[in-house]
Write a protein that holds these residues in place. Structure first.
Motif, mmCIF file in Angstrom:
data_model
loop_
_atom_site.group_PDB
_atom_site.id
_atom_site.type_symbol
_atom_site.label_atom_id
_atom_site.label_comp_id
_atom_site.label_asym_id
_atom_site.label_seq_id
_atom_site.Cartn_x
_atom_site.Cartn_y
_atom_site.Cartn_z
ATOM 1 N N ALA A 53 0.813 -1.221 0.000
ATOM 2 C CA ALA A 53 0.000 0.000 0.000
ATOM 3 C C ALA A 53 0.842 1.265 0.000
ATOM 4 O O ALA A 53 0.318 2.358 -0.240
ATOM 5 C CB ALA A 53 -0.935 0.000 1.208
ATOM 6 N N THR A 54 2.143 1.166 0.252
ATOM 7 C CA THR A 54 3.003 2.342 0.231
ATOM 8 C C THR A 54 3.199 2.882 -1.184
ATOM 9 O O THR A 54 3.650 4.001 -1.359
ATOM 10 C CB THR A 54 4.387 2.029 0.825
ATOM 11 O OG1 THR A 54 5.038 1.049 0.013
ATOM 12 C CG2 THR A 54 4.263 1.522 2.259
ATOM 13 N N ARG A 55 2.908 2.072 -2.202
ATOM 14 C CA ARG A 55 3.128 2.437 -3.606
ATOM 15 C C ARG A 55 4.603 2.732 -3.875
ATOM 16 O O ARG A 55 4.939 3.586 -4.711
ATOM 17 C CB ARG A 55 2.270 3.641 -4.027
ATOM 18 C CG ARG A 55 0.801 3.413 -4.004
ATOM 19 C CD ARG A 55 0.063 4.241 -5.028
ATOM 20 N NE ARG A 55 0.186 5.662 -4.881
ATOM 21 C CZ ARG A 55 -0.755 6.466 -4.353
ATOM 22 N NH1 ARG A 55 -1.873 5.945 -3.898
ATOM 23 N NH2 ARG A 55 -0.582 7.753 -4.278
ATOM 24 N N ALA A 56 5.480 2.045 -3.182
ATOM 25 C CA ALA A 56 6.921 2.243 -3.389
ATOM 26 C C ALA A 56 7.298 1.823 -4.803
ATOM 27 O O ALA A 56 7.092 0.667 -5.195
ATOM 28 C CB ALA A 56 7.708 1.444 -2.364
ATOM 29 N N LEU A 66 2.460 -1.333 -10.903
ATOM 30 C CA LEU A 66 1.682 -0.954 -9.727
ATOM 31 C C LEU A 66 0.319 -1.632 -9.714
ATOM 32 O O LEU A 66 -0.206 -1.964 -8.644
ATOM 33 C CB LEU A 66 1.501 0.570 -9.687
ATOM 34 C CG LEU A 66 0.801 1.126 -8.447
ATOM 35 C CD1 LEU A 66 1.610 0.849 -7.182
ATOM 36 C CD2 LEU A 66 0.539 2.628 -8.582
ATOM 37 N N ASP A 67 -0.270 -1.860 -10.884
ATOM 38 C CA ASP A 67 -1.565 -2.521 -10.919
ATOM 39 C C ASP A 67 -1.483 -3.923 -10.327
ATOM 40 O O ASP A 67 -2.378 -4.348 -9.585
ATOM 41 C CB ASP A 67 -2.100 -2.574 -12.357
ATOM 42 C CG ASP A 67 -1.184 -3.337 -13.296
ATOM 43 O OD1 ASP A 67 0.043 -3.118 -13.235
ATOM 44 O OD2 ASP A 67 -1.684 -4.150 -14.100
ATOM 45 N N ARG A 68 -0.393 -4.633 -10.606
ATOM 46 C CA ARG A 68 -0.235 -5.973 -10.044
ATOM 47 C C ARG A 68 0.201 -5.922 -8.582
ATOM 48 O O ARG A 68 -0.048 -6.865 -7.827
ATOM 49 C CB ARG A 68 0.752 -6.765 -10.898
ATOM 50 C CG ARG A 68 0.119 -7.225 -12.215
ATOM 51 C CD ARG A 68 1.149 -7.787 -13.175
ATOM 52 N NE ARG A 68 0.506 -8.330 -14.361
ATOM 53 C CZ ARG A 68 0.043 -7.604 -15.380
ATOM 54 N NH1 ARG A 68 0.164 -6.280 -15.341
ATOM 55 N NH2 ARG A 68 -0.537 -8.173 -16.423
ATOM 56 N N ALA A 171 5.668 -0.171 10.399
ATOM 57 C CA ALA A 171 6.534 0.833 9.778
ATOM 58 C C ALA A 171 5.974 1.268 8.418
ATOM 59 O O ALA A 171 5.986 2.464 8.087
ATOM 60 C CB ALA A 171 7.947 0.280 9.626
ATOM 61 N N ALA A 172 5.490 0.312 7.641
ATOM 62 C CA ALA A 172 4.907 0.641 6.335
ATOM 63 C C ALA A 172 3.662 1.504 6.501
ATOM 64 O O ALA A 172 3.449 2.469 5.748
ATOM 65 C CB ALA A 172 4.569 -0.647 5.573
ATOM 66 N N PHE A 173 2.843 1.179 7.490
ATOM 67 C CA PHE A 173 1.630 1.965 7.742
ATOM 68 C C PHE A 173 1.985 3.393 8.142
ATOM 69 O O PHE A 173 1.404 4.364 7.632
ATOM 70 C CB PHE A 173 0.806 1.289 8.839
ATOM 71 C CG PHE A 173 -0.318 2.140 9.369
ATOM 72 C CD1 PHE A 173 -1.366 2.514 8.547
ATOM 73 C CD2 PHE A 173 -0.312 2.570 10.681
ATOM 74 C CE1 PHE A 173 -2.403 3.304 9.040
ATOM 75 C CE2 PHE A 173 -1.337 3.359 11.177
ATOM 76 C CZ PHE A 173 -2.378 3.726 10.352
ATOM 77 N N LEU A 174 2.944 3.559 9.049
ATOM 78 C CA LEU A 174 3.343 4.898 9.485
ATOM 79 C C LEU A 174 3.950 5.695 8.330
ATOM 80 O O LEU A 174 3.721 6.904 8.207
ATOM 81 C CB LEU A 174 4.334 4.800 10.647
ATOM 82 C CG LEU A 174 3.765 4.250 11.960
ATOM 83 C CD1 LEU A 174 4.862 4.109 12.999
ATOM 84 C CD2 LEU A 174 2.648 5.152 12.486
ATOM 85 N N TYR A 175 4.699 5.014 7.470
ATOM 86 C CA TYR A 175 5.257 5.702 6.303
ATOM 87 C C TYR A 175 4.135 6.198 5.394
ATOM 88 O O TYR A 175 4.161 7.347 4.928
ATOM 89 C CB TYR A 175 6.179 4.757 5.527
ATOM 90 C CG TYR A 175 6.596 5.317 4.189
ATOM 91 C CD1 TYR A 175 7.617 6.256 4.093
ATOM 92 C CD2 TYR A 175 5.947 4.922 3.013
ATOM 93 C CE1 TYR A 175 7.988 6.790 2.863
ATOM 94 C CE2 TYR A 175 6.311 5.447 1.786
ATOM 95 C CZ TYR A 175 7.330 6.384 1.719
ATOM 96 O OH TYR A 175 7.673 6.913 0.498
ATOM 97 N N ARG A 181 3.794 11.307 1.523
ATOM 98 C CA ARG A 181 3.580 12.523 0.747
ATOM 99 C C ARG A 181 4.887 13.268 0.469
ATOM 100 O O ARG A 181 4.972 14.049 -0.480
ATOM 101 C CB ARG A 181 2.614 13.447 1.483
ATOM 102 C CG ARG A 181 3.158 14.054 2.760
ATOM 103 C CD ARG A 181 2.091 14.817 3.512
ATOM 104 N NE ARG A 181 1.063 13.926 4.020
ATOM 105 C CZ ARG A 181 -0.020 14.354 4.670
ATOM 106 N NH1 ARG A 181 -0.213 15.647 4.864
ATOM 107 N NH2 ARG A 181 -0.896 13.483 5.131
ATOM 108 N N PHE A 182 5.886 13.044 1.309
ATOM 109 C CA PHE A 182 7.178 13.681 1.109
ATOM 110 C C PHE A 182 8.126 12.809 0.285
ATOM 111 O O PHE A 182 9.039 13.320 -0.368
ATOM 112 C CB PHE A 182 7.838 13.992 2.457
ATOM 113 C CG PHE A 182 6.964 14.797 3.377
ATOM 114 C CD1 PHE A 182 6.695 16.128 3.117
ATOM 115 C CD2 PHE A 182 6.385 14.212 4.498
ATOM 116 C CE1 PHE A 182 5.885 16.863 3.966
ATOM 117 C CE2 PHE A 182 5.581 14.936 5.350
ATOM 118 C CZ PHE A 182 5.316 16.265 5.079
#
Length: 409
Positions: A53-56, A66-68, A171-175, A181-182
């Motif tokens: 979900a971070t879209r890294a 990203l779609d996969r 950690a991923a959730f907090l990011y 956004r940054f």
């Protein structure tokens, strides 16, 4: 792709360690041990979903775009919820832990509610605003883990895997909530024009505010947030302009509440934030003989590719563009002009209300069954599924079939 295999491998490793490294006493309470195995595996899958979900962007090559990544996110979340439900159904409930039991029930109830909302009638915006709470309930489940007396805690390796999964997921959730956004590439733009192409489709042209411009590859998509009342939520749109064009062009079809509202209310001068680019529909890495299939608004990535096509293009490309009704055709004169300028580009228009539904057999009959190296597709999900099955049945390997699924919910 290696990404989904890593997620599945982590779950398998956890199960193997739990079954082989738990203390002998755990065997005496088989039901408790099985229930905890369900829970620990669910934690690993939820942690993976939160990471995705971070879209890294560095993760995209490992999943194929990203779609996969979002597809893997959904599958991990659904499998995690199924195992969580199995844990709740099999665990021997004990009320001796005044903090552990309530926190576990709160976490399960919250995740269950959000799972129900995800398949319910909520709009995309309402679903998106509520979906981030998954991370909150995931953190509450961590408190539950620390407060209850469990077999896993007596086994060093399984317990270390569990704590590691919680650390990564939180950690991923907090990011995502505090820092993404940054860290994501975001650019300030302004709507220059809004032009109606068909009764249901508009073209939006955006120009950069300042010197920073979005860098993207032809065929990619972006997330756009329009800073106008009623439109302040990021939505994915494929860029139809060429990367060298200083303006960003988007063709947007009214296919839901948000896009319908956008087509009616968006005006020139509106400020926008663009994030991207994302996606891996990169035809330049394909073979010399290519087949492109566009359904409806799915013509947009191919427009970007056509507008970015070099004059000395030596690939042989056959483009099929299919729409339901003639008034839905977009940019056909421009597409024909590209075909006239590039001898290796052959274009075909199919209006299904007049000529019938475009099928794999029809495409292969025109393009030639033995000359296709790669297929690239963009369009409605049923169309993509149908063509994927058809090409696989015709003997084309999965590695030669490329498409993107615009389904982020």
């Amino acid at each position: 792709m290696i990404g989904p295999r890593v997620i599945a491998g982590a779950a398998i490793v956890n199960a193997a360690c739990s079954l082989t490294l738990w203390p002998p006493d755990a065997v005496r309470d088989f039901r408790q041990s099985v229930a905890e195995l369900f829970a620990t595996t669910a934690v690993i899958l939820f942690a993976a979903a939160l990471v995705l979900a971070t879209r890294a962007r560095f993760l995209e090559p490992y999943f194929g775009g990203l779609d996969r990544m979002y597809l893997a996110h959904r599958r991990a979340g659904r499998a995690g919820f199924a195992l969580l439900a199995a844990h709740v159904a099999t665990i021997p409930w004990a009320l001796a832990s005044p903090g552990g039991t309530p926190s576990g029930l709160i976490a399960f109830a919250g995740i269950s509610l959000l799972a129900a909302l995800a398949i319910g009638p909520l709009s995309y915006g309402s679903w998106r605003r509520s979906h981030w709470l998954i991370g909150v309930f995931f953190a509450i489940s961590f408190a539950h883990t620390l407060l209850v007396d469990q077999v896993t805690r007596t086994a060093a390796v399984p317990f270390a895997i569990l704590i590691g999964a919680y650390a990564v997921g939180i950690a991923a959730f907090l990011y995502t909530v505090l820092l993404a956004r940054f860290g994501r590439p975001r650019f300030a733009y302004e709507v220059q024009t809004v032009r109606r192409l068909t009764p249901t489709t508009v073209e939006v042209v955006l120009c950069p505010r300042g010197q920073r411009r979005l860098a993207f590859a032809s065929g990619q998509f972006v997330f756009v947030t329009f800073h106008q009342y009623g439109l302040r939520e990021p939505h994915p749109f494929t860029v139809s302009s060429a990367p060298a064009d200083p303006a960003i062009r988007l063709a947007i079809k009214a296919s839901g509440d948000y896009t319908s509202r956008l087509g009616l209310t968006l005006r020139a001068g509106c400020r926008a934030t663009i994030e991207g680019g994302y996606g891996m529909l990169d035809c330049r890495s394909g073979g010399r003989h290519q087949l492109w299939i566009a359904g409806g608004i799915g013509i947009t990535p191919f427009l970007s590719l056509l507008r970015d096509m070099p004059d000395e293009e030596d690939r042989q490309i056959t483009l099929f563009y299919t729409v339901r009704h003639a008034h839905e055709v977009l940019y056909w004169d421009e597409i024909r002009a590209h075909s006239d300028a590039h001898p290796g580009l052959h274009v075909h228009l199919n209006v299904s209300s007049e000529s019938g539904t475009l099928t794999t057999d029809m495409v292969l009959e025109v393009a030639g069954r033995d000359s296709i190296a790669d297929v690239y597709m963009c369009g409605p999900l049923p169309m993509l599924d149908s063509f994927e099955r058809g090409f696989r049945d015709a003997g084309l390997p999965a590695s030669s079939i490329h498409f993107e699924r615009f389904s982020f919910r």
